[in-house]
Design a protein around this motif. Structure first.
Motif, short mmCIF file in Angstrom:
data_model
loop_
_atom_site.label_atom_id
_atom_site.label_comp_id
_atom_site.label_asym_id
_atom_site.label_seq_id
_atom_site.Cartn_x
_atom_site.Cartn_y
_atom_site.Cartn_z
N LEU A 110 0.65 -1.27 0.05
CA LEU A 110 -0.16 -0.13 0.03
C LEU A 110 0.79 1.24 -0.08
O LEU A 110 0.69 2.09 -0.74
CB LEU A 110 -0.96 0.08 1.21
CG LEU A 110 -1.59 1.44 1.58
CD1 LEU A 110 -2.82 1.38 0.37
CD2 LEU A 110 -2.09 1.31 3.05
N LYS A 114 1.01 4.11 -2.99
CA LYS A 114 0.63 5.39 -2.55
C LYS A 114 1.59 6.25 -2.80
O LYS A 114 1.38 7.64 -3.19
CB LYS A 114 -0.08 5.44 -1.34
CG LYS A 114 -1.26 4.70 -1.07
CD LYS A 114 -2.46 5.25 -2.20
CE LYS A 114 -3.81 4.59 -1.68
NZ LYS A 114 -5.11 5.12 -2.75
N PHE A 131 3.04 12.25 0.14
CA PHE A 131 1.90 11.36 0.25
C PHE A 131 1.24 11.58 1.65
O PHE A 131 -0.15 12.06 1.76
CB PHE A 131 2.02 9.83 0.06
CG PHE A 131 0.78 9.14 0.63
CD1 PHE A 131 -0.27 9.21 -0.24
CD2 PHE A 131 1.03 8.33 1.71
CE1 PHE A 131 -1.23 8.47 0.22
CE2 PHE A 131 -0.17 7.43 1.98
CZ PHE A 131 -1.12 7.38 1.28
N ILE A 135 -2.90 13.53 2.67
CA ILE A 135 -3.86 12.85 3.56
C ILE A 135 -4.04 13.36 5.01
O ILE A 135 -4.84 12.76 5.51
CB ILE A 135 -3.78 11.27 3.61
CG1 ILE A 135 -2.48 10.71 4.04
CG2 ILE A 135 -3.80 10.66 1.97
CD1 ILE A 135 -2.30 9.30 4.33
N LEU A 143 -1.96 7.57 11.20
CA LEU A 143 -1.72 6.75 10.10
C LEU A 143 -2.76 5.29 10.43
O LEU A 143 -3.33 5.00 9.36
CB LEU A 143 -0.47 6.04 9.65
CG LEU A 143 -0.20 5.24 8.57
CD1 LEU A 143 -0.75 5.69 7.19
CD2 LEU A 143 1.13 4.92 8.40
N VAL A 146 -6.48 5.83 9.61
CA VAL A 146 -7.06 5.81 8.50
C VAL A 146 -6.50 4.55 7.51
O VAL A 146 -6.99 4.54 6.22
CB VAL A 146 -6.47 7.06 7.79
CG1 VAL A 146 -6.99 8.28 8.49
CG2 VAL A 146 -5.16 7.07 7.56
N LEU A 147 -5.78 3.60 8.24
CA LEU A 147 -5.14 2.71 7.45
C LEU A 147 -6.40 1.71 6.86
O LEU A 147 -6.10 1.22 5.75
CB LEU A 147 -4.07 1.76 8.32
CG LEU A 147 -3.57 0.76 7.63
CD1 LEU A 147 -2.71 1.07 6.63
CD2 LEU A 147 -2.76 -0.18 8.51
N LEU A 150 -7.70 3.24 3.63
CA LEU A 150 -6.75 3.35 2.58
C LEU A 150 -6.62 1.74 1.95
O LEU A 150 -6.76 1.74 0.81
CB LEU A 150 -5.42 3.64 3.25
CG LEU A 150 -5.40 5.03 3.48
CD1 LEU A 150 -3.90 5.44 4.38
CD2 LEU A 150 -5.24 6.06 2.37
N LEU A 151 -6.57 0.83 2.83
CA LEU A 151 -6.66 -0.64 2.25
C LEU A 151 -7.99 -1.17 1.66
O LEU A 151 -8.16 -1.55 0.29
CB LEU A 151 -6.47 -1.58 3.44
CG LEU A 151 -5.02 -1.37 4.01
CD1 LEU A 151 -4.76 -2.32 5.53
CD2 LEU A 151 -4.03 -1.96 3.07
N ASP A 153 -9.85 0.94 -0.05
CA ASP A 153 -9.76 1.52 -1.20
C ASP A 153 -9.14 0.66 -2.40
O ASP A 153 -9.71 0.83 -3.78
CB ASP A 153 -9.15 2.81 -1.32
CG ASP A 153 -9.34 3.70 -2.59
OD1 ASP A 153 -10.35 3.96 -2.97
OD2 ASP A 153 -8.09 4.15 -3.04
N ASN A 165 -10.64 0.46 -8.46
CA ASN A 165 -9.37 1.02 -7.90
C ASN A 165 -8.33 -0.38 -7.89
O ASN A 165 -7.21 0.27 -7.50
CB ASN A 165 -9.47 1.62 -6.50
CG ASN A 165 -10.33 2.86 -6.53
OD1 ASN A 165 -10.54 3.50 -7.71
ND2 ASN A 165 -10.98 3.04 -5.49
N TYR A 203 -6.14 -7.41 3.22
CA TYR A 203 -6.40 -6.00 3.19
C TYR A 203 -7.18 -5.47 4.37
O TYR A 203 -7.44 -4.34 4.31
CB TYR A 203 -7.27 -5.55 2.09
CG TYR A 203 -6.49 -5.71 0.65
CD1 TYR A 203 -6.07 -4.91 -0.09
CD2 TYR A 203 -6.27 -7.17 0.20
CE1 TYR A 203 -5.40 -5.08 -1.26
CE2 TYR A 203 -5.56 -7.33 -0.84
CZ TYR A 203 -5.32 -5.98 -1.76
OH TYR A 203 -4.56 -6.41 -2.77
#
Length: 285
Positions: A110, A114, A131, A135, A143, A146-147, A150-151, A153, A165, A203
């Motif tokens: 990831l 990113k 990056f 965000i 981090l 929001v991990l 992000l995963l 996504d 995506n 994920y």
């Protein structure tokens, strides 16, 4: 000659003219006064606005500098020293441990994606800062919050609702992880990449590796295909090329475990056709 006596009309006219003249001068003076006052107001207003804008720009500049310093401070903590310009394999391993994540999960993939890393399994300070600033994340704890999003996504999904995506991410990984200067990826390495990318359970930030991995229900061909390319004697191929790698994902979307959707007229790469023949013999549905 005595001056002419002004008639009433003449007096009125003169008085009116004088009054008009006086009024005109007064109006001009008043107008000048108004203009002068308005000019001062305008100048003061403009000066105030400029000072406000300057102050705002100053605050923005300070905020940007502070945010940058915050991200760069975090980078120093992650990289382990103040003058580090890259984070590679060992650094990633330590960072993953500090975050409390399983190293076999999707975190490294990831972050590399990113950050749009140019060198295999390596990110630069510039890529990291760009990056993370995009965000709004400035620390490990932020981090982690929001991990999951992000995963999610980039998590793969099968028909009828595949994740749009995922495909760009999947294709990017082939280019990133194949040996530099080579057109293909060794099958032993391709096995690891395929089993990682096409396992939706990885994920999840809480995912942990197991001695006996669970069956991949969404992409059932992954394990069998990896067995075919790595354990067949002789091996059907020694490297997986770009077309074979990308088409294998499409194959999983279109063909079920029974492979009834596959036919000799299917436009799949020859490697996938030979896999189906092998699979039907070894694992008849």
């Amino acid at each position: 000659m005595p001056p002419k006596k002004k008639t009433k009309a003449a007096v009125v006219t003169a008085t009116t003219t004088s009054t008009r003249s006086t009024r005109s001068r007064k109006q001009q003076d008043d107008a000048s006064s108004v203009i002068s006052v308005e000019s001062v107001k305008t100048v003061n207003s403009t000066g105030s606005a400029k000072r406000k804008r300057a102050g705002s720009m100053s605050v923005t500049a300070r905020s940007t500098k502070k945010a940058k310093e915050s991200t760069e401070t975090w980078w120093e903590e992650v990289a382990g020293c103040s003058d580090a310009e890259i984070l590679d394999g060992e650094g990633f391993q330590k960072w993953i441990e500090d975050l409390g994540l399983d190293p076999s999960g999707m975190f490294m993939y990831l972050i590399l994606y990113k950050c749009q890393a140019k060198t295999s399994m390596t990110i630069t300070k510039e890529q990291f800062v760009r990056f993370m600033d995009s965000i709004g994340v400035k620390s490990n704890s932020q981090l982690l919050t929001v991990l999951s999003a992000l995963l999610s996504d980039i998590r793969p999904a099968t028909a009828p609702h595949p994740n749009p995506n995922f495909k760009p991410f999947y294709k990017w990984c082939f280019q990133h992880f194949k040996p530099e200067g080579q057109k293909g990826m060794p099958v032993d390495f391709a096995e690891i990449i395929l089993q990682t990318l096409l396992d939706p359970t990885r994920y999840d930030p809480t995912w942990v590796s197991e001695e006996e991995p669970t069956k991949n229900e969404q992409f059932p061909h992954v394990d069998a295909f990896c067995e075919y390319i790595t354990q067949s004697d002789p091996r059907p191929v020694h490297v997986i090329n770009k077309d074979q790698f990308e088409q294998f994902y499409e194959f999983n979307l279109a063909v079920s475990w029974s492979a009834v959707e596959h036919s000799e007229d299917s436009a799949w790469p020859a490697l996938i056709d030979s896999y189906v023949t092998w699979k039907r013999e070894k694992y008849p549905a």
